[in-house]
Design a protein around this motif. Structure first.
Motif, PDB file in Angstrom:
ATOM      1  N   GLU A  70       0.815  -1.220   0.000  1.00 33.41           N
ATOM      2  CA  GLU A  70       0.000   0.000   0.000  1.00 33.41           C
ATOM      3  C   GLU A  70       0.852   1.274   0.000  1.00 33.41           C
ATOM      4  OE1 GLU A  70      -3.111   0.269  -0.450  1.00 33.41           O
ATOM      5  OE2 GLU A  70      -3.654  -1.846  -0.329  1.00 33.41           O
ATOM      6  N   THR A 214      -8.146  -4.403   3.790  1.00 31.87           N
ATOM      7  CA  THR A 214      -9.220  -3.574   3.219  1.00 31.87           C
ATOM      8  C   THR A 214      -9.329  -2.205   3.872  1.00 31.87           C
ATOM      9  OG1 THR A 214     -10.771  -4.729   4.693  1.00 31.87           O
ATOM     10  CG2 THR A 214     -10.624  -5.505   2.421  1.00 31.87           C
ATOM     11  N   PRO A 217      -6.987   0.664   1.938  1.00 27.21           N
ATOM     12  CA  PRO A 217      -7.605   1.178   0.714  1.00 27.21           C
ATOM     13  C   PRO A 217      -8.904   1.941   0.978  1.00 27.21           C
ATOM     14  CG  PRO A 217      -6.911  -1.090   0.412  1.00 27.21           C
ATOM     15  CD  PRO A 217      -6.778  -0.793   1.875  1.00 27.21           C
ATOM     16  N   LYS A 220      -7.970   5.370   2.102  1.00 32.49           N
ATOM     17  CA  LYS A 220      -7.420   6.081   0.951  1.00 32.49           C
ATOM     18  C   LYS A 220      -8.543   6.568   0.046  1.00 32.49           C
ATOM     19  CE  LYS A 220      -2.818   3.966   0.382  1.00 32.49           C
ATOM     20  NZ  LYS A 220      -1.982   3.131  -0.524  1.00 32.49           N
ATOM     21  N   ASN A 221      -9.550   5.732  -0.158  1.00 29.88           N
ATOM     22  CA  ASN A 221     -10.679   6.110  -1.006  1.00 29.88           C
ATOM     23  C   ASN A 221     -11.464   7.278  -0.429  1.00 29.88           C
ATOM     24  OD1 ASN A 221     -10.137   4.148  -2.924  1.00 29.88           O
ATOM     25  ND2 ASN A 221     -11.500   2.627  -1.996  1.00 29.88           N
TER      26      ASN A 221
END
Length: 237
Positions: A70, A214, A217, A220-221
């Motif tokens: 990541e 999970t 991410p 980050k989203n």
């Protein structure tokens, strides 16, 4: 006789109240009697610090691989005893560029201890952290989040900050048993400047390890950037 019984009852009540109050003070996430304590940072920037307590341990390699994939850095609060037990894993954390904090040597509660005990726990672990090549600032996180008088005094004396947290999903049994629930909890509670606490070094925390895959991410989203604790402190407004 009744008067003596009343005095005993009142004395026990006062003692219970004092003990309860002290226990509550030792557990406060946002306050300590001396020195600097940080549980989150006031900022409008969407930055967050991901922190891990305990270890290094059997899951170190897996956790580092997730972070590398990541492309983020985290802060590992390690114990001295486990640095000695897993020296290669500790070195791998340093070589990957992550921040390392002091989580005591033995992971004993740091309340109602002698000054010599506290000094030995902190200094021996600081030395071990330096011996594995870590050169950055070393912050301290008290085991179980417990602190009272002597620990904050000594930390202030040697110039180390107490780093707590404001998001700890594993505190809730109905959350900790499921990686999905851990992710949901953190994404619901997250805010700019948050410090997230997870335990990922042992197989007993497998759901927390799985959650990382999970969780990172997902944040980050939402526009969040992951930074170390020291980097997060620079965002304080």
């Amino acid at each position: 006789m009744k008067k003596k019984i009343m005095i005993v009852c009142i004395s026990l009540f006062i003692l219970f109240t004092v003990v309860y109050a002290l226990n509550e003070v030792t557990s406060l996430r946002h306050y300590q009697l001396l020195g600097e304590l940080v549980s989150e940072v006031e900022t409008t920037e969407k930055v967050v610090a991901l922190t891990f307590d305990d270890g290094p341990g059997v899951n170190t390699k897996e956790v580092l691989e997730i972070l590398e994939k990541e492309e983020i850095l985290a802060t590992f609060f390690l114990t001295g005893a486990e640095i000695e037990q897993y020296p290669n894993e500790a070195l791998a954390i340093v070589e990957a560029g992550h921040e390392i904090g002091n989580h005591s040597y033995s992971h004993n509660r740091m309340v109602f201890k002698t000054p010599n005990f506290i000094q030995t726990e902190l200094e021996s672990t600081n030395e071990l952290i330096r011996n594995i090549g870590y050169e950055g600032d070393i912050h301290f996180r008290p085991p179980y989040g417990k602190k009272l008088f002597l620990l904050p005094y000594y930390l202030e004396k040697i110039g180390q900050k107490t780093i707590m947290w404001n998001i700890e999903p594993e505190t809730h049994p109905d959350v900790a048993f499921s990686s999905t629930k851990i992710v949901d909890y953190v994404t619901e509670e997250i805010e700019p400047g948050s410090i997230i606490l997870l335990h990922v070094m042992y197989e007993s925390r497998r759901e927390s390890v799985n959650a990382l895959i999970t969780l990172i991410p997902a944040l980050k989203n939402e526009g969040y950037t992951f930074v170390t604790v020291s980097e997060l402190l620079d965002y304080e407004e």
